[in-house]
Scaffold this active site. Sequence first.
Site, PDB file in Angstrom:
ATOM      1  N   ARG A  20       0.821  -1.215   0.000  1.00  0.00           N
ATOM      2  CA  ARG A  20       0.000   0.000   0.000  1.00  0.00           C
ATOM      3  C   ARG A  20       0.854   1.265   0.000  1.00  0.00           C
ATOM      4  NH1 ARG A  20      -5.489  -1.453   2.264  1.00  0.00           N
ATOM      5  NH2 ARG A  20      -5.939   0.735   2.528  1.00  0.00           N
ATOM      6  N   TYR A  43       0.791   4.279  -2.569  1.00  0.00           N
ATOM      7  CA  TYR A  43      -0.300   5.241  -2.407  1.00  0.00           C
ATOM      8  C   TYR A  43      -0.084   6.083  -1.154  1.00  0.00           C
ATOM      9  CZ  TYR A  43      -5.177   6.912  -2.135  1.00  0.00           C
ATOM     10  OH  TYR A  43      -6.313   7.683  -2.070  1.00  0.00           O
ATOM     11  N   GLU A  54       2.577   6.565   0.887  1.00  0.00           N
ATOM     12  CA  GLU A  54       3.777   7.405   0.929  1.00  0.00           C
ATOM     13  C   GLU A  54       3.764   8.432  -0.201  1.00  0.00           C
ATOM     14  OE1 GLU A  54       5.373   7.573   3.492  1.00  0.00           O
ATOM     15  OE2 GLU A  54       6.092   5.675   4.282  1.00  0.00           O
ATOM     16  N   GLY A  55       3.176   8.063  -1.343  1.00  0.00           N
ATOM     17  CA  GLY A  55       3.031   9.037  -2.435  1.00  0.00           C
ATOM     18  C   GLY A  55       2.218  10.232  -1.973  1.00  0.00           C
ATOM     19  N   VAL A  71     -17.559  -0.616  -0.878  1.00  0.00           N
ATOM     20  CA  VAL A  71     -18.976  -0.314  -1.121  1.00  0.00           C
ATOM     21  C   VAL A  71     -19.380  -0.797  -2.512  1.00  0.00           C
ATOM     22  CG1 VAL A  71     -20.692   1.523  -1.374  1.00  0.00           C
ATOM     23  CG2 VAL A  71     -19.037   1.624   0.511  1.00  0.00           C
ATOM     24  N   ASN A  92     -17.899  -3.046  -4.382  1.00  0.00           N
ATOM     25  CA  ASN A  92     -17.843  -4.517  -4.411  1.00  0.00           C
ATOM     26  C   ASN A  92     -19.107  -5.136  -3.830  1.00  0.00           C
ATOM     27  OD1 ASN A  92     -15.379  -4.947  -5.575  1.00  0.00           O
ATOM     28  ND2 ASN A  92     -14.533  -6.098  -3.859  1.00  0.00           N
ATOM     29  N   ARG A 129     -14.553   1.178   9.035  1.00  0.00           N
ATOM     30  CA  ARG A 129     -14.382   2.339   8.168  1.00  0.00           C
ATOM     31  C   ARG A 129     -15.562   3.268   8.443  1.00  0.00           C
ATOM     32  NH1 ARG A 129     -10.327  -0.140   7.612  1.00  0.00           N
ATOM     33  NH2 ARG A 129      -9.141  -0.571   5.702  1.00  0.00           N
ATOM     34  N   ASP A 132      -3.783  -3.910   5.891  1.00  0.00           N
ATOM     35  CA  ASP A 132      -5.143  -3.355   5.857  1.00  0.00           C
ATOM     36  C   ASP A 132      -5.418  -2.671   7.214  1.00  0.00           C
ATOM     37  OD1 ASP A 132      -7.735  -4.149   3.950  1.00  0.00           O
ATOM     38  OD2 ASP A 132      -8.297  -3.630   5.994  1.00  0.00           O
ATOM     39  N   GLN A 183      -8.811   0.069  11.841  1.00  0.00           N
ATOM     40  CA  GLN A 183      -9.881   0.989  12.230  1.00  0.00           C
ATOM     41  C   GLN A 183      -9.666   2.335  11.545  1.00  0.00           C
ATOM     42  OE1 GLN A 183      -9.596   1.483  16.473  1.00  0.00           O
ATOM     43  NE2 GLN A 183      -7.448   2.090  16.408  1.00  0.00           N
TER      44      GLN A 183
HETATM   45  P1  NAD Z   1     -10.967   7.648  -9.176  1.00  0.00           P
HETATM   46  O1  NAD Z   1      -9.995   6.555  -9.456  1.00  0.00           O
HETATM   47  O2  NAD Z   1     -12.362   7.483  -9.605  1.00  0.00           O
HETATM   48  O3  NAD Z   1     -10.432   9.032  -9.785  1.00  0.00           O
HETATM   49  C1  NAD Z   1      -9.095   9.314 -10.023  1.00  0.00           C
HETATM   50  C2  NAD Z   1      -8.992   9.972 -11.402  1.00  0.00           C
HETATM   51  O4  NAD Z   1      -7.628  10.331 -11.647  1.00  0.00           O
HETATM   52  C3  NAD Z   1      -9.425   9.035 -12.532  1.00  0.00           C
HETATM   53  O5  NAD Z   1     -10.290   9.719 -13.407  1.00  0.00           O
HETATM   54  C4  NAD Z   1      -8.099   8.679 -13.202  1.00  0.00           C
HETATM   55  O6  NAD Z   1      -8.248   8.343 -14.565  1.00  0.00           O
HETATM   56  C5  NAD Z   1      -7.298   9.941 -12.978  1.00  0.00           C
HETATM   57  N1  NAD Z   1      -5.846   9.736 -13.031  1.00  0.00           N
HETATM   58  C6  NAD Z   1      -5.123   8.754 -12.431  1.00  0.00           C
HETATM   59  N2  NAD Z   1      -3.824   8.912 -12.712  1.00  0.00           N
HETATM   60  C7  NAD Z   1      -3.728  10.022 -13.506  1.00  0.00           C
HETATM   61  C8  NAD Z   1      -2.642  10.686 -14.130  1.00  0.00           C
HETATM   62  N3  NAD Z   1      -1.377  10.256 -13.995  1.00  0.00           N
HETATM   63  N4  NAD Z   1      -2.910  11.775 -14.871  1.00  0.00           N
HETATM   64  C9  NAD Z   1      -4.176  12.230 -15.039  1.00  0.00           C
HETATM   65  N5  NAD Z   1      -5.244  11.635 -14.473  1.00  0.00           N
HETATM   66  C10 NAD Z   1      -5.015  10.540 -13.710  1.00  0.00           C
HETATM   67  O7  NAD Z   1     -10.872   7.930  -7.610  1.00  0.00           O
HETATM   68  P2  NAD Z   1     -11.696   8.930  -6.676  1.00  0.00           P
HETATM   69  O8  NAD Z   1     -12.295   8.115  -5.614  1.00  0.00           O
HETATM   70  O9  NAD Z   1     -12.542   9.838  -7.480  1.00  0.00           O
HETATM   71  O10 NAD Z   1     -10.498   9.741  -6.015  1.00  0.00           O
HETATM   72  C11 NAD Z   1     -10.174  11.075  -6.400  1.00  0.00           C
HETATM   73  C12 NAD Z   1      -9.055  11.586  -5.502  1.00  0.00           C
HETATM   74  O11 NAD Z   1      -9.501  11.603  -4.133  1.00  0.00           O
HETATM   75  C13 NAD Z   1      -7.792  10.731  -5.541  1.00  0.00           C
HETATM   76  O12 NAD Z   1      -6.658  11.582  -5.500  1.00  0.00           O
HETATM   77  C14 NAD Z   1      -7.875   9.922  -4.269  1.00  0.00           C
HETATM   78  O13 NAD Z   1      -6.602   9.559  -3.801  1.00  0.00           O
HETATM   79  C15 NAD Z   1      -8.585  10.883  -3.337  1.00  0.00           C
HETATM   80  N6  NAD Z   1      -9.280  10.162  -2.256  1.00  0.00           N
HETATM   81  C16 NAD Z   1     -10.418   9.431  -2.518  1.00  0.00           C
HETATM   82  C17 NAD Z   1     -11.037   8.724  -1.505  1.00  0.00           C
HETATM   83  C18 NAD Z   1     -12.294   7.920  -1.728  1.00  0.00           C
HETATM   84  O14 NAD Z   1     -12.743   7.260  -0.791  1.00  0.00           O
HETATM   85  N7  NAD Z   1     -12.920   7.945  -2.870  1.00  0.00           N
HETATM   86  C19 NAD Z   1     -10.483   8.745  -0.215  1.00  0.00           C
HETATM   87  C20 NAD Z   1      -9.304   9.457   0.000  1.00  0.00           C
HETATM   88  C21 NAD Z   1      -8.726  10.180  -1.029  1.00  0.00           C
HETATM   89  N1  UDP Z   2     -13.009  -5.110   1.903  1.00  0.00           N
HETATM   90  C1  UDP Z   2     -13.732  -6.296   2.063  1.00  0.00           C
HETATM   91  N2  UDP Z   2     -14.254  -6.889   0.956  1.00  0.00           N
HETATM   92  C2  UDP Z   2     -14.110  -6.364  -0.292  1.00  0.00           C
HETATM   93  C3  UDP Z   2     -13.381  -5.162  -0.453  1.00  0.00           C
HETATM   94  C4  UDP Z   2     -12.834  -4.563   0.662  1.00  0.00           C
HETATM   95  O1  UDP Z   2     -13.899  -6.800   3.185  1.00  0.00           O
HETATM   96  O2  UDP Z   2     -14.628  -6.988  -1.248  1.00  0.00           O
HETATM   97  C5  UDP Z   2     -12.455  -4.457   3.097  1.00  0.00           C
HETATM   98  C6  UDP Z   2     -10.980  -4.083   2.997  1.00  0.00           C
HETATM   99  O3  UDP Z   2     -10.165  -5.171   3.405  1.00  0.00           O
HETATM  100  C7  UDP Z   2     -10.894  -2.917   3.955  1.00  0.00           C
HETATM  101  C8  UDP Z   2     -12.275  -2.248   3.845  1.00  0.00           C
HETATM  102  O4  UDP Z   2     -13.133  -3.226   3.257  1.00  0.00           O
HETATM  103  O5  UDP Z   2     -10.733  -3.364   5.283  1.00  0.00           O
HETATM  104  C9  UDP Z   2     -12.270  -1.005   2.971  1.00  0.00           C
HETATM  105  O6  UDP Z   2     -11.640  -1.327   1.770  1.00  0.00           O
HETATM  106  P1  UDP Z   2     -11.503  -0.295   0.561  1.00  0.00           P
HETATM  107  O7  UDP Z   2     -10.646  -0.951  -0.479  1.00  0.00           O
HETATM  108  O8  UDP Z   2     -12.847   0.168   0.146  1.00  0.00           O
HETATM  109  O9  UDP Z   2     -10.781   0.975   1.171  1.00  0.00           O
HETATM  110  P2  UDP Z   2      -9.519   1.209   2.130  1.00  0.00           P
HETATM  111  O10 UDP Z   2      -8.956  -0.090   2.613  1.00  0.00           O
HETATM  112  O11 UDP Z   2      -8.565   1.945   1.255  1.00  0.00           O
HETATM  113  O12 UDP Z   2     -10.085   2.004   3.224  1.00  0.00           O
END
Ligand code: NAD
Ligand code: UDP
Length: 322
Positions: A143, A146, A148-149, A189, A191, A212, A274, A277
């Site tokens: 992980r 993501y 550390e990035g 969600v 899935n 979560r 993973d 909490q």
């Molecule tokens: P998503 O994967 O639907 O959206 C990410 C978008 O970025 C996609 O449209 C993808 O094609 C584009 N993308 C990826 N790499 C790219 C690149 N190198 N150049 C240009 N476009 C690129 O995900 P999301 O859930 O909409 O997440 C959006 C942002 O919010 C992300 O930065 C994510 O890390 C952050 N975020 C989301 C959640 C969440 O629960 N959804 C939680 C924490 C942070």
């Molecule tokens: N998870 C699960 N079944 C699935 C997909 C995810 O039990 O089919 C669990 C996963 O192991 C994690 C939580 O649901 O504990 C949230 O996972 P998700 O990938 O949505 O986000 P993140 O782990 O990045 O919070």
Amino acid sequence: MSGKRILITGGAGFIGSHLSERLLAEGNEVLCVDNFFTGARANIRHLIGNPDFELIRHDVTFPLYVEVDQIYNLACPASPVHYQYDPVQTTKTSVHGAINMLGLAKRTGARILQASTSEVYGDPSVHPQVEGYWGNVNPIGPRSCYDEGKRCAETLFFDYHRQHAVDIKVARIFNTYGPRMHPNDGRVVSNFVVQALSGQDITLFGEGTQTRSFCYVDDLVEGLIRLMNTEKGVTGPINLGNPNEFTIRQLAELVVEMTGTGSKLVFRPLPTDDPRQRQPDISLAKAELGWEPTAQLREGLGKTIAYFDRLLKEEGAVGQSA
Ligand code: NAD
Ligand code: UDP
């Protein structure tokens, strides 16, 4: 807040498409930049043709020269399945993407908001998570590309702010869900809903006791826009998420109840690192933004289930006619 020229990187993704819609409705011009790695044209098809909406296919790891007032930097795959598919590219997207977009902000004087994440807290030993907690992140695990990035992107944001006076905002987003999540992106969600609607087993990783806190996308978008429009000097980081915490098993049971599916719950191995909490402390967002989520899980899930139900029926119809 209207009449601005706003760049959204990752604008064709799940959150980006909702944000684009909102900012256009408020009278802004939106420039959507996306390389379509996880985003989809279908997410923004209804916006194409709007004279205030412009789409550029571009990878943020390469420089971009445009003139804008505000930048929402959302480009980055967000689901573990997608960000682990090409981990080197994930780190590049966060780090080179941040450098390129911060450079753009520095040149144009645009304000820039970073979509950071609760993953910067890793597997947290402080619960709920407050912004002052530095996190518990494995730097060399699957992980890490993501986590550390995103941590390095935060560092770059604060260094550009201190060193070059760039006007920054950093949001730490907790698990967000809603319509237009990618149906196969592996997040919990999407899935569970897709599995329930198609009668497949519902896959709980581990014992489903990990927690979560799920935020509906409209609430998140409201929080992002409020943060972007705070006074200069309010930099964050600010947690944005819904503080109501659920076990993954509770989520699965709610999805089963709401869809009326006959799917069984099955247990699969817990992925490496993973987090056990996760729950945001949103005191800062309440105080600085006057923001808190309004949609509770049952309401948001209802809309999400309706979306995936339509999508699966459309796909079924296409499959039958093909
Ligand atoms: P998503 O994967 O639907 O959206 C990410 C978008 O970025 C996609 O449209 C993808 O094609 C584009 N993308 C990826 N790499 C790219 C690149 N190198 N150049 C240009 N476009 C690129 O995900 P999301 O859930 O909409 O997440 C959006 C942002 O919010 C992300 O930065 C994510 O890390 C952050 N975020 C989301 C959640 C969440 O629960 N959804 C939680 C924490 C942070
Ligand atoms: N998870 C699960 N079944 C699935 C997909 C995810 O039990 O089919 C669990 C996963 O192991 C994690 C939580 O649901 O504990 C949230 O996972 P998700 O990938 O949505 O986000 P993140 O782990 O990045 O919070």
